[in-house]
Design an enzyme around this catalytic site. Structure first.
Site, PDB file in Angstrom:
ATOM      1  N   CYS A 229     -15.226  48.855  17.944  1.00 26.61           N
ATOM      2  CA  CYS A 229     -15.041  50.302  17.710  1.00 26.61           C
ATOM      3  C   CYS A 229     -15.697  50.782  16.417  1.00 26.61           C
ATOM      4  CB  CYS A 229     -13.555  50.654  17.689  1.00 26.61           C
ATOM      5  SG  CYS A 229     -12.699  50.193  16.169  1.00 26.61           S
TER       6      CYS A 229
ATOM      7  N   ASN B 204     -27.944  43.638  -1.776  1.00 29.10           N
ATOM      8  CA  ASN B 204     -26.886  42.639  -1.990  1.00 29.10           C
ATOM      9  C   ASN B 204     -25.572  43.109  -1.382  1.00 29.10           C
ATOM     10  OD1 ASN B 204     -28.848  41.343  -3.422  1.00 29.10           O
ATOM     11  ND2 ASN B 204     -28.063  41.944  -5.436  1.00 29.10           N
TER      12      ASN B 204
ATOM     13  N   CYS C  83     -14.998  46.333  12.818  1.00 29.28           N
ATOM     14  CA  CYS C  83     -14.744  45.931  14.207  1.00 29.28           C
ATOM     15  C   CYS C  83     -16.038  46.086  15.001  1.00 29.28           C
ATOM     16  CB  CYS C  83     -13.638  46.794  14.810  1.00 29.28           C
ATOM     17  SG  CYS C  83     -13.367  46.439  16.556  1.00 29.28           S
TER      18      CYS C  83
ATOM     19  N   TYR D  33     -19.523  33.502   6.166  1.00 31.77           N
ATOM     20  CA  TYR D  33     -19.249  34.662   5.306  1.00 31.77           C
ATOM     21  C   TYR D  33     -17.936  34.497   4.540  1.00 31.77           C
ATOM     22  CZ  TYR D  33     -23.380  36.739   7.181  1.00 31.77           C
ATOM     23  OH  TYR D  33     -24.699  36.956   7.503  1.00 31.77           O
TER      24      TYR D  33
ATOM     25  N   HIS E  56     -27.506  46.701   3.068  1.00 34.16           N
ATOM     26  CA  HIS E  56     -27.199  45.547   3.927  1.00 34.16           C
ATOM     27  C   HIS E  56     -25.696  45.314   4.055  1.00 34.16           C
ATOM     28  CE1 HIS E  56     -31.489  43.629   3.375  1.00 34.16           C
ATOM     29  NE2 HIS E  56     -31.480  44.707   4.139  1.00 34.16           N
TER      30      HIS E  56
ATOM     31  N   ASN F 262     -39.027  40.974 -11.992  1.00 37.23           N
ATOM     32  CA  ASN F 262     -38.697  39.807 -11.169  1.00 37.23           C
ATOM     33  C   ASN F 262     -38.973  38.553 -11.990  1.00 37.23           C
ATOM     34  OD1 ASN F 262     -37.715  39.459  -8.435  1.00 37.23           O
ATOM     35  ND2 ASN F 262     -39.547  38.271  -8.027  1.00 37.23           N
TER      36      ASN F 262
ATOM     37  N   ALA G  36     -33.705  38.585 -14.989  1.00 33.03           N
ATOM     38  CA  ALA G  36     -33.158  39.942 -14.908  1.00 33.03           C
ATOM     39  C   ALA G  36     -32.219  40.229 -16.075  1.00 33.03           C
ATOM     40  CB  ALA G  36     -32.422  40.128 -13.574  1.00 33.03           C
TER      41      ALA G  36
ATOM     42  N   CYS H  28      -8.111  44.266  15.536  1.00 29.31           N
ATOM     43  CA  CYS H  28      -8.596  45.432  14.792  1.00 29.31           C
ATOM     44  C   CYS H  28      -7.439  46.407  14.584  1.00 29.31           C
ATOM     45  CB  CYS H  28      -9.730  46.107  15.565  1.00 29.31           C
ATOM     46  SG  CYS H  28     -10.206  47.703  14.871  1.00 29.31           S
TER      47      CYS H  28
ATOM     48  N   GLU I 271     -40.725  36.130 -11.062  1.00 32.70           N
ATOM     49  CA  GLU I 271     -42.140  35.797 -10.843  1.00 32.70           C
ATOM     50  C   GLU I 271     -42.710  36.865  -9.915  1.00 32.70           C
ATOM     51  OE1 GLU I 271     -41.358  32.040  -9.114  1.00 32.70           O
ATOM     52  OE2 GLU I 271     -40.659  32.918  -7.246  1.00 32.70           O
TER      53      GLU I 271
HETATM   54  P1  OAD Z   1     -34.689  36.467  -2.029  1.00 35.64           P
HETATM   55  O1  OAD Z   1     -33.921  35.206  -2.189  1.00 35.64           O
HETATM   56  O2  OAD Z   1     -35.629  36.554  -0.885  1.00 35.64           O
HETATM   57  O3  OAD Z   1     -35.515  36.775  -3.356  1.00 35.64           O
HETATM   58  C1  OAD Z   1     -34.910  36.748  -4.617  1.00 35.64           C
HETATM   59  C2  OAD Z   1     -35.961  37.133  -5.655  1.00 35.64           C
HETATM   60  O4  OAD Z   1     -35.320  37.154  -6.903  1.00 35.64           O
HETATM   61  C3  OAD Z   1     -37.142  36.151  -5.764  1.00 35.64           C
HETATM   62  O5  OAD Z   1     -38.368  36.875  -5.826  1.00 35.64           O
HETATM   63  C4  OAD Z   1     -36.886  35.425  -7.093  1.00 35.64           C
HETATM   64  O6  OAD Z   1     -38.085  35.087  -7.772  1.00 35.64           O
HETATM   65  C5  OAD Z   1     -36.124  36.476  -7.866  1.00 35.64           C
HETATM   66  N1  OAD Z   1     -35.198  35.923  -8.868  1.00 35.64           N
HETATM   67  C6  OAD Z   1     -34.479  34.777  -8.809  1.00 35.64           C
HETATM   68  N2  OAD Z   1     -33.736  34.627  -9.901  1.00 35.64           N
HETATM   69  C7  OAD Z   1     -33.990  35.697 -10.695  1.00 35.64           C
HETATM   70  C8  OAD Z   1     -33.541  36.122 -11.980  1.00 35.64           C
HETATM   71  N3  OAD Z   1     -32.654  35.415 -12.691  1.00 35.64           N
HETATM   72  N4  OAD Z   1     -34.030  37.265 -12.476  1.00 35.64           N
HETATM   73  C9  OAD Z   1     -34.931  38.021 -11.782  1.00 35.64           C
HETATM   74  N5  OAD Z   1     -35.397  37.670 -10.572  1.00 35.64           N
HETATM   75  C10 OAD Z   1     -34.929  36.532 -10.022  1.00 35.64           C
HETATM   76  O7  OAD Z   1     -33.621  37.644  -1.979  1.00 35.64           O
HETATM   77  P2  OAD Z   1     -33.826  39.158  -1.493  1.00 35.64           P
HETATM   78  O8  OAD Z   1     -35.226  39.615  -1.701  1.00 35.64           O
HETATM   79  O9  OAD Z   1     -32.748  39.955  -2.092  1.00 35.64           O
HETATM   80  O10 OAD Z   1     -30.632  40.005   3.977  1.00 35.64           O
HETATM   81  O11 OAD Z   1     -33.555  39.012   0.049  1.00 35.64           O
HETATM   82  C11 OAD Z   1     -33.577  40.147   0.847  1.00 35.64           C
HETATM   83  C12 OAD Z   1     -32.683  39.945   2.022  1.00 35.64           C
HETATM   84  O12 OAD Z   1     -33.004  38.732   2.683  1.00 35.64           O
HETATM   85  C13 OAD Z   1     -31.202  39.762   1.682  1.00 35.64           C
HETATM   86  O13 OAD Z   1     -30.527  40.980   1.462  1.00 35.64           O
HETATM   87  C14 OAD Z   1     -30.673  39.060   2.876  1.00 35.64           C
HETATM   88  C15 OAD Z   1     -31.771  38.041   3.041  1.00 35.64           C
HETATM   89  O14 OAD Z   1     -31.972  37.504   4.277  1.00 35.64           O
HETATM   90  C16 OAD Z   1     -29.737  39.855   4.964  1.00 35.64           C
HETATM   91  O15 OAD Z   1     -28.952  38.913   5.028  1.00 35.64           O
HETATM   92  C17 OAD Z   1     -29.793  40.946   5.995  1.00 35.64           C
END
Ligand code: OAD
Length: 238
Positions: A122, A94, A119, A55, A111, A204, A222, A138, A206
């Site tokens: 606590c 995000n 912490c 991180y 998320h 999206n 996007a 902390c 795709e």
């Molecule tokens: P993903 O990486 O699973 O999906 C990203 C999506 O964005 C895909 O469907 C891509 O096709 C699309 N994409 C990529 N580039 C793009 C662009 N320029 N314009 C539009 N779309 C685009 O990410 P998330 O769905 O956000 O959680 O993932 C969900 C969660 O999974 C995250 O918050 C994280 C991860 O594990 C935790 O860490 C708890």
């Protein structure tokens, strides 16, 4: 006004063109790291230093990027709707702050937020943009060793769920942007919206994993699709 109350869910795709890696695309974060090692309680308990370093690396990357046209357009939509008596809820998966830096007035970070530290003992929460290490104390409870990024790991409950379902159930349009539709509960929002009779659309790159659940779809970057959709909404609203 058409669609007076809009609920927007965003995912990693909205920040991709700012230079932040998505998770599941080719070369994405989960192709380079094992999710269970860096994004689960078990992984943290097994090797806290490794998880904090993951991180720290991501926090440092986030500090060097800028909001893109999609973040900016959503910030404008939220502002314009608020001025006209409507409401736009921006709920993001995000952990970056690009919606806020792109002009959003309020954002639900379901998320968590990487620029905050919490912490584990606590629950004390504070903005923190430096590196975290296992021997930090902390400021609230004084214990050492429990400072972690304020992010939700797999196996933990996402944040603000009551607020989210309340906003979702009172919306009259649901729009999902840049998310693969793989991670619940966010991936289930489209079904909840449909069950409540709310029109749904995805924007999206795709078709997402649950593309068939949406009434409408717009595919492409996007940074292009979101400003175009926002401009149409503003023009129709008059
Ligand atoms: P993903 O990486 O699973 O999906 C990203 C999506 O964005 C895909 O469907 C891509 O096709 C699309 N994409 C990529 N580039 C793009 C662009 N320029 N314009 C539009 N779309 C685009 O990410 P998330 O769905 O956000 O959680 O993932 C969900 C969660 O999974 C995250 O918050 C994280 C991860 O594990 C935790 O860490 C708890």
């Amino acid at each position: 006004m058409i669609a007076k109350r809009i609920f927007i869910l965003t995912g990693a795709g909205v920040s991709a063109e700012s230079g932040l890696s998505t998770f599941r695309d080719t070369g994405g974060i989960w192709s380079r790291y094992k999710l269970e090692e860096v994004a689960s309680i078990q992984g943290y308990e097994n090797n806290p230093a490794f998880v904090l370093e993951f991180y720290n690396m991501r926090r440092n990357t986030h500090a060097g990027v800028e909001p893109n046209e999609a973040h900016i357009a959503l910030g404008q939509l939220q502002t314009i709707w608020a001025e006209r008596g409507g409401a736009v809820t921006i709920c993001t998966q995000n952990v970056d702050n690009l919606h806020e830096r792109g002009g959003a007035l309020s954002v639900i970070h379901m998320h968590g937020e990487i620029a905050k530290a919490r912490c584990h003992d606590c629950g004390g929460l504070a903005p923190y943009d430096g590196d975290l290490s296992p021997n930090m104390g902390c400021g609230a409870c004084g214990r050492t060793g429990g400072m972690r990024p304020h992010v939700v790991w797999f196996g933990e409950t996402p944040l603000y769920m009551d607020e989210i379902y309340e906003a979702l159930s009172s919306a009259d349009l649901f729009v999902s942007i840049g998310t693969s539709g793989n991670v619940y509960p966010a991936a289930g929002f489209v079904s909840a919206a449909r069950a409540a009779g709310i029109p749904t659309m995805e924007i999206n790159l795709e078709p997402s994993g649950n593309a068939e659940a949406f009434d409408l779809a717009r595919y492409g970057k996007a940074s292009e699709q979101v400003p175009a959709w926002v401009a149409e909404m503003v023009a129709i609203a008059g």
